[in-house]
Design an enzyme around this catalytic site. Sequence first.
Site, mmCIF file in Angstrom:
data_model
loop_
_atom_site.group_PDB
_atom_site.id
_atom_site.type_symbol
_atom_site.label_atom_id
_atom_site.label_comp_id
_atom_site.label_asym_id
_atom_site.label_seq_id
_atom_site.Cartn_x
_atom_site.Cartn_y
_atom_site.Cartn_z
ATOM 1 N N LYS A 3 41.727 28.270 38.713
ATOM 2 C CA LYS A 3 42.135 29.608 38.285
ATOM 3 C C LYS A 3 43.231 29.454 37.259
ATOM 4 O O LYS A 3 43.963 28.456 37.250
ATOM 5 C CB LYS A 3 42.662 30.420 39.481
HETATM 6 P P1 NAD Z 1 39.344 44.546 35.461
HETATM 7 O O1 NAD Z 1 40.658 44.308 34.825
HETATM 8 O O2 NAD Z 1 38.110 44.616 34.616
HETATM 9 O O3 NAD Z 1 39.379 45.878 36.356
HETATM 10 C C1 NAD Z 1 40.344 46.107 37.348
HETATM 11 C C2 NAD Z 1 40.254 47.555 37.786
HETATM 12 O O4 NAD Z 1 41.183 47.767 38.855
HETATM 13 C C3 NAD Z 1 40.623 48.563 36.693
HETATM 14 O O5 NAD Z 1 39.812 49.728 36.824
HETATM 15 C C4 NAD Z 1 42.070 48.901 37.015
HETATM 16 O O6 NAD Z 1 42.470 50.167 36.516
HETATM 17 C C5 NAD Z 1 42.005 48.888 38.528
HETATM 18 N N1 NAD Z 1 43.307 48.749 39.177
HETATM 19 C C6 NAD Z 1 44.321 47.923 38.840
HETATM 20 N N2 NAD Z 1 45.375 48.141 39.663
HETATM 21 C C7 NAD Z 1 45.011 49.118 40.518
HETATM 22 C C8 NAD Z 1 45.650 49.792 41.578
HETATM 23 N N3 NAD Z 1 46.910 49.481 41.931
HETATM 24 N N4 NAD Z 1 44.966 50.746 42.246
HETATM 25 C C9 NAD Z 1 43.696 51.060 41.887
HETATM 26 N N5 NAD Z 1 43.034 50.468 40.888
HETATM 27 C C10 NAD Z 1 43.678 49.507 40.218
HETATM 28 O O7 NAD Z 1 39.215 43.389 36.564
HETATM 29 P P2 NAD Z 1 37.890 42.873 37.266
HETATM 30 O O8 NAD Z 1 37.376 41.706 36.520
HETATM 31 O O9 NAD Z 1 37.005 44.031 37.571
HETATM 32 O O10 NAD Z 1 38.493 42.274 38.626
HETATM 33 C C11 NAD Z 1 38.753 43.068 39.770
HETATM 34 C C12 NAD Z 1 38.852 42.177 40.980
HETATM 35 O O11 NAD Z 1 37.624 41.457 41.132
HETATM 36 C C13 NAD Z 1 39.933 41.109 40.936
HETATM 37 O O12 NAD Z 1 40.400 40.913 42.260
HETATM 38 C C14 NAD Z 1 39.201 39.879 40.460
HETATM 39 O O13 NAD Z 1 39.837 38.696 40.845
HETATM 40 C C15 NAD Z 1 37.890 40.069 41.193
HETATM 41 N N6 NAD Z 1 36.744 39.345 40.611
HETATM 42 C C16 NAD Z 1 36.362 39.526 39.305
HETATM 43 C C17 NAD Z 1 35.245 38.865 38.832
HETATM 44 C C18 NAD Z 1 34.730 39.087 37.437
HETATM 45 O O14 NAD Z 1 33.652 38.539 37.109
HETATM 46 N N7 NAD Z 1 35.376 39.865 36.608
HETATM 47 C C19 NAD Z 1 34.529 37.993 39.668
HETATM 48 C C20 NAD Z 1 34.931 37.848 40.990
HETATM 49 C C21 NAD Z 1 36.052 38.533 41.463
#
Ligand code: NAD
Length: 414
Positions: free
Chosen positions: A104
């Site tokens: 990471k």
């Molecule tokens: P992103 O930045 O695209 O989206 C994050 C979302 O969460 C946004 O809508 C943001 O406004 C919202 N958010 C942030 N803080 C918040 C809060 N306090 N309350 C409510 N909403 C909030 O990120 P992502 O890639 O969608 O990742 C989200 C989660 O999924 C993370 O935990 C990440 O580690 C995990 N993840 C992502 C991927 C990927 O392929 N992108 C894969 C596996 C896991």
Amino acid sequence: MTDNLYLSTLQEFDKTIRHLHLKAGIIAYLRSPKRELTVNFPVEMDDGSVRLFTGYRVHHTTALGPTKGGIRYHPSVTLDEVRALAMRMTWKCAVVGLPYGGAKGGVICDPKTLSIRELENLTRRYATEIAILMNPQGDIPAPDMGTGEREMAWIMDTYSMHHGYSVPAVVTGKPLAIGGSLGRAEATGRGVVLTTLEALKQTNIPVEGARVVLQGFGKVGAPAAYLIEEHGAKVIAVSDESGGVYSAHGLNTRDLLAYAKTQGTVVGYPGTESISNADLFALPCEVLMPCALASQITAANASRVQAKIIAEGANGPLTPEADEILLERGVFIIPDILCNAGGVTVSYFEWVQDLQSFFWGEEEINERLRQILVRSFQHVLHMAQEKHVDLRTAAQILAIQRVAEAMQIRGIYP
Ligand code: NAD
């Protein structure tokens, strides 16, 4: 309370390891990150000033192959968080059978406050700083919170410039035009939906009309929302960091996504009531999908959760205390390392395609993803039944067994 993701990750590991018969030395090795890099680097800002940023890249293990894991841009990034996420990536790759170890990366920054030029400078400099660890055979980053296709393109280009030829396989989650994969943008959300459909079958809840509540409407949450809606479920509430919207009749989530793209938030979407993130967790529903940050459901709010299924789109959205409370209540929890493994699975497909310079069609990608996730879900379920443990522990048992076996077969060098 265990709101520190690294502590809860170790706590989960310690809970799992009791079910395995591993030597103390192997346990100690599995419990620690293999290598950690901290970089402090300057970036020239638009006003001519120079600002120092701190970033990290952590490799958890290389027993099964090169390391894989996203890069996060967020003000709350810490070394402990990156360590935790790297370890979770190891278990995630192993549980779905990918030939990778976990990694990471992260930079402490708020990308929303940076201009595109500043973000590009930051990304290219960070990529150069971590290039001592990053390469297509050794460590392949991907997007995470706060980063996406654009940042991956800058990283690919920076690395390629240093080598004098294009190296698309150094990073995944790239735009299609430079070696990205069809299906990658939706892959994590698609995986959340595929595993949720399996959980609905297990709990005898029909998907048609099932009420779904989502926290987070980004790269994971938005596709999860519109794909589950396409299966006939009713997405009744969605939130982002600015707040949430609720409609008892169900939201048109593709339209909501178009609205959020223009407004920068879901808040204010016509025909809905506003709802706070705190109240959103307490909504009566069949499925809750936390798809934002870690440690969102804790001992303090777990008892308010009414969902029958929790699909962990985010990494570590439940603290161990919340996990216990909800398991006791019989909530079906799809653990993050299985639920959100769709992203890294299609990232693996992207890497394979880049290495071969031979690209697959979207149907083939989605079908291979479906097969891997459904098979992994069944393996985890069987392990849970065999060992009489919850799905999180079962998923970790499977994953740790696979990594430990590779370590034992390879032996200790020298
Ligand atoms: P992103 O930045 O695209 O989206 C994050 C979302 O969460 C946004 O809508 C943001 O406004 C919202 N958010 C942030 N803080 C918040 C809060 N306090 N309350 C409510 N909403 C909030 O990120 P992502 O890639 O969608 O990742 C989200 C989660 O999924 C993370 O935990 C990440 O580690 C995990 N993840 C992502 C991927 C990927 O392929 N992108 C894969 C596996 C896991």
